[in-house]
Design a protein around this motif. Sequence first.
Motif, PDB file in Angstrom:
ATOM      1  N   ASN A  33      51.638 -22.003 -46.033  1.00 53.04           N
ATOM      2  CA  ASN A  33      50.628 -21.580 -45.064  1.00 53.04           C
ATOM      3  C   ASN A  33      49.947 -22.773 -44.401  1.00 53.04           C
ATOM      4  O   ASN A  33      50.206 -23.934 -44.717  1.00 53.04           O
ATOM      5  N   ASP A  34      49.030 -22.473 -43.480  1.00 49.22           N
ATOM      6  CA  ASP A  34      48.367 -23.534 -42.721  1.00 49.22           C
ATOM      7  C   ASP A  34      47.421 -24.362 -43.572  1.00 49.22           C
ATOM      8  O   ASP A  34      47.158 -25.526 -43.257  1.00 49.22           O
ATOM      9  N   HIS A  35      46.903 -23.797 -44.678  1.00 49.73           N
ATOM     10  CA  HIS A  35      46.006 -24.571 -45.554  1.00 49.73           C
ATOM     11  C   HIS A  35      46.736 -25.780 -46.138  1.00 49.73           C
ATOM     12  O   HIS A  35      46.186 -26.883 -46.197  1.00 49.73           O
ATOM     13  N   ILE A  36      47.957 -25.566 -46.585  1.00 42.93           N
ATOM     14  CA  ILE A  36      48.727 -26.649 -47.197  1.00 42.93           C
ATOM     15  C   ILE A  36      49.088 -27.710 -46.156  1.00 42.93           C
ATOM     16  O   ILE A  36      48.981 -28.914 -46.414  1.00 42.93           O
ATOM     17  N   LEU A  37      49.502 -27.259 -44.966  1.00 43.22           N
ATOM     18  CA  LEU A  37      49.828 -28.218 -43.910  1.00 43.22           C
ATOM     19  C   LEU A  37      48.603 -29.038 -43.514  1.00 43.22           C
ATOM     20  O   LEU A  37      48.684 -30.263 -43.364  1.00 43.22           O
ATOM     21  N   GLN A  38      47.473 -28.365 -43.358  1.00 42.65           N
ATOM     22  CA  GLN A  38      46.258 -29.078 -42.968  1.00 42.65           C
ATOM     23  C   GLN A  38      45.826 -30.067 -44.053  1.00 42.65           C
ATOM     24  O   GLN A  38      45.366 -31.172 -43.750  1.00 42.65           O
ATOM     25  N   PHE A  39      45.975 -29.668 -45.303  1.00 42.26           N
ATOM     26  CA  PHE A  39      45.649 -30.575 -46.404  1.00 42.26           C
ATOM     27  C   PHE A  39      46.503 -31.835 -46.324  1.00 42.26           C
ATOM     28  O   PHE A  39      45.994 -32.952 -46.428  1.00 42.26           O
ATOM     29  N   PHE A  40      47.801 -31.678 -46.127  1.00 46.00           N
ATOM     30  CA  PHE A  40      48.687 -32.834 -46.104  1.00 46.00           C
ATOM     31  C   PHE A  40      48.408 -33.720 -44.898  1.00 46.00           C
ATOM     32  O   PHE A  40      48.462 -34.952 -44.991  1.00 46.00           O
ATOM     33  N   PHE A  41      48.092 -33.116 -43.760  1.00 48.85           N
ATOM     34  CA  PHE A  41      47.734 -33.910 -42.582  1.00 48.85           C
ATOM     35  C   PHE A  41      46.471 -34.733 -42.848  1.00 48.85           C
ATOM     36  O   PHE A  41      46.388 -35.901 -42.461  1.00 48.85           O
ATOM     37  N   SER A  42      45.490 -34.131 -43.497  1.00 47.91           N
ATOM     38  CA  SER A  42      44.261 -34.855 -43.843  1.00 47.91           C
ATOM     39  C   SER A  42      44.563 -35.984 -44.817  1.00 47.91           C
ATOM     40  O   SER A  42      44.021 -37.084 -44.700  1.00 47.91           O
ATOM     41  N   ASN A 100      54.158 -16.933 -34.610  1.00 51.55           N
ATOM     42  CA  ASN A 100      53.354 -15.717 -34.785  1.00 51.55           C
ATOM     43  C   ASN A 100      53.076 -15.084 -33.422  1.00 51.55           C
ATOM     44  O   ASN A 100      52.375 -15.656 -32.589  1.00 51.55           O
ATOM     45  N   ASP A 101      53.602 -13.889 -33.209  1.00 54.37           N
ATOM     46  CA  ASP A 101      53.385 -13.178 -31.943  1.00 54.37           C
ATOM     47  C   ASP A 101      52.141 -12.298 -31.972  1.00 54.37           C
ATOM     48  O   ASP A 101      51.700 -11.819 -30.925  1.00 54.37           O
ATOM     49  N   ASP A 102      51.589 -12.072 -33.144  1.00 60.67           N
ATOM     50  CA  ASP A 102      50.426 -11.197 -33.284  1.00 60.67           C
ATOM     51  C   ASP A 102      49.187 -12.038 -33.527  1.00 60.67           C
ATOM     52  O   ASP A 102      48.930 -12.485 -34.645  1.00 60.67           O
ATOM     53  N   ILE A 103      48.388 -12.264 -32.481  1.00 60.95           N
ATOM     54  CA  ILE A 103      47.226 -13.147 -32.606  1.00 60.95           C
ATOM     55  C   ILE A 103      46.133 -12.540 -33.481  1.00 60.95           C
ATOM     56  O   ILE A 103      45.195 -13.238 -33.865  1.00 60.95           O
ATOM     57  N   ASP A 127      47.483 -15.209 -40.514  1.00 65.66           N
ATOM     58  CA  ASP A 127      48.494 -15.734 -41.430  1.00 65.66           C
ATOM     59  C   ASP A 127      49.887 -15.219 -41.070  1.00 65.66           C
ATOM     60  O   ASP A 127      50.771 -15.150 -41.907  1.00 65.66           O
ATOM     61  N   GLY A 128      50.088 -14.881 -39.797  1.00 66.46           N
ATOM     62  CA  GLY A 128      51.367 -14.340 -39.366  1.00 66.46           C
ATOM     63  C   GLY A 128      52.385 -15.440 -39.114  1.00 66.46           C
ATOM     64  O   GLY A 128      52.135 -16.626 -39.304  1.00 66.46           O
ATOM     65  N   GLY A 129      53.554 -15.034 -38.648  1.00 63.69           N
ATOM     66  CA  GLY A 129      54.609 -15.990 -38.347  1.00 63.69           C
ATOM     67  C   GLY A 129      55.530 -16.245 -39.525  1.00 63.69           C
ATOM     68  O   GLY A 129      55.163 -16.015 -40.683  1.00 63.69           O
ATOM     69  N   THR A 130      56.712 -16.757 -39.213  1.00 63.00           N
ATOM     70  CA  THR A 130      57.714 -17.013 -40.256  1.00 63.00           C
ATOM     71  C   THR A 130      58.343 -18.394 -40.145  1.00 63.00           C
ATOM     72  O   THR A 130      59.257 -18.706 -40.910  1.00 63.00           O
ATOM     73  N   HIS A 131      57.875 -19.207 -39.191  1.00 60.69           N
ATOM     74  CA  HIS A 131      58.510 -20.517 -39.023  1.00 60.69           C
ATOM     75  C   HIS A 131      57.528 -21.532 -38.451  1.00 60.69           C
ATOM     76  O   HIS A 131      56.758 -21.233 -37.536  1.00 60.69           O
ATOM     77  N   TRP A 132      57.576 -22.759 -39.021  1.00 59.05           N
ATOM     78  CA  TRP A 132      56.781 -23.886 -38.548  1.00 59.05           C
ATOM     79  C   TRP A 132      57.692 -24.935 -37.914  1.00 59.05           C
ATOM     80  O   TRP A 132      58.809 -25.143 -38.370  1.00 59.05           O
ATOM     81  N   SER A 133      57.186 -25.595 -36.892  1.00 58.95           N
ATOM     82  CA  SER A 133      57.841 -26.781 -36.340  1.00 58.95           C
ATOM     83  C   SER A 133      56.744 -27.706 -35.813  1.00 58.95           C
ATOM     84  O   SER A 133      55.559 -27.379 -35.887  1.00 58.95           O
ATOM     85  N   LEU A 134      57.130 -28.868 -35.280  1.00 62.76           N
ATOM     86  CA  LEU A 134      56.160 -29.849 -34.788  1.00 62.76           C
ATOM     87  C   LEU A 134      56.373 -30.127 -33.306  1.00 62.76           C
ATOM     88  O   LEU A 134      57.507 -30.266 -32.849  1.00 62.76           O
ATOM     89  N   LEU A 135      55.259 -30.227 -32.582  1.00 66.91           N
ATOM     90  CA  LEU A 135      55.275 -30.721 -31.212  1.00 66.91           C
ATOM     91  C   LEU A 135      54.419 -31.984 -31.199  1.00 66.91           C
ATOM     92  O   LEU A 135      53.254 -31.949 -31.586  1.00 66.91           O
ATOM     93  N   VAL A 136      55.010 -33.103 -30.780  1.00 68.07           N
ATOM     94  CA  VAL A 136      54.326 -34.400 -30.855  1.00 68.07           C
ATOM     95  C   VAL A 136      54.277 -35.040 -29.472  1.00 68.07           C
ATOM     96  O   VAL A 136      55.303 -35.155 -28.794  1.00 68.07           O
ATOM     97  N   TYR A 137      53.081 -35.452 -29.079  1.00 73.87           N
ATOM     98  CA  TYR A 137      52.900 -36.143 -27.802  1.00 73.87           C
ATOM     99  C   TYR A 137      52.903 -37.645 -28.024  1.00 73.87           C
ATOM    100  O   TYR A 137      52.112 -38.164 -28.812  1.00 73.87           O
ATOM    101  N   TYR A 138      53.824 -38.343 -27.332  1.00 75.08           N
ATOM    102  CA  TYR A 138      53.898 -39.803 -27.365  1.00 75.08           C
ATOM    103  C   TYR A 138      53.407 -40.313 -26.008  1.00 75.08           C
ATOM    104  O   TYR A 138      54.109 -40.199 -24.992  1.00 75.08           O
ATOM    105  N   LYS A 139      52.235 -40.858 -26.013  1.00 72.48           N
ATOM    106  CA  LYS A 139      51.594 -41.252 -24.754  1.00 72.48           C
ATOM    107  C   LYS A 139      52.369 -42.346 -24.027  1.00 72.48           C
ATOM    108  O   LYS A 139      52.548 -42.283 -22.797  1.00 72.48           O
TER     109      LYS A 139
END
Length: 261
Positions: free
Chosen positions: A52-61, A112-115, A119-131
């Motif tokens: 879930n997003d809690h684990i991802l946010q923890f690791f990013f922090s 996640n199509d249902d706003i 906690d919806g959705g079934t897949h994570w990916s990354l979008l990264v901006y390189y300035k």
Amino acid sequence: MAAKTHADIAPFKDEEVFFFFLVNYDEEVLIYDSVVLRRSDLALLEGPFYLNDHILQFFFSYLSLLHPSEDIHFVTPSISYWLANSKDFESLKAFVEPLKPFKVVIFTVNNNDDISKTDGGTHWSLLVYYKDANTYMHYDSIRCLNGRYAMKLYEAVKGHGSSRDTDSRLEDLDRIQNKKRRFAMSAMYPCFREYSTPQQNNYYDCGLYVMAIARVICCWCVNTLKKNDEILFPDILKNVDNSVESTMRIELLNIIKYLRT
């Protein structure tokens, strides 16, 4: 007072056991840089489950504090999702404008199509901006599955990544002949690219790839970008492979265990 023996302890009724399990399942186990991890979050790491997003946010922090850099910024999964789905231009601008000083900005993408379901959705990916490359790079461990969701997020934020404001860019366009307007508009914004990404062997380990790729980008930003090397993008394929599926859950559990002591 004599110690109680097993025989002295009254057995729980079934409903009492169930209630005890529920209470402890939601127990806080770690508060780290404003991120709260609960026992239910750790349970996702202990088995073959979608993270879930809690684990991802923890690791990013954790990465941000382990590899501090003024050049990189992690957007939380909840904000990334909101940016992709917000219809309020002014609020969107207020969230994205502070990202301008950073050379690398990391967003998560969720399908996640249902706003109404946080906690919806079934897949994570990354979008990264390189300035420096003026590019949004999409890393997807199930090829093209999140492509349209990444493009949706890109369309929402692409106009705010430049060091110049939107009004100035539009003024420039007004001075361009109409027949050249479309070309000028496409050249004005950062481009969007799908990047070759290690592919997962199942449908639940996408979060592990997201974290592993984010770590490579973070280390690259600190060790390579900081030295002003002419390498525009980190080499993900060289540094991330399917081994994350067998090692990274244990690694995260050990990190959490260490931080709790």
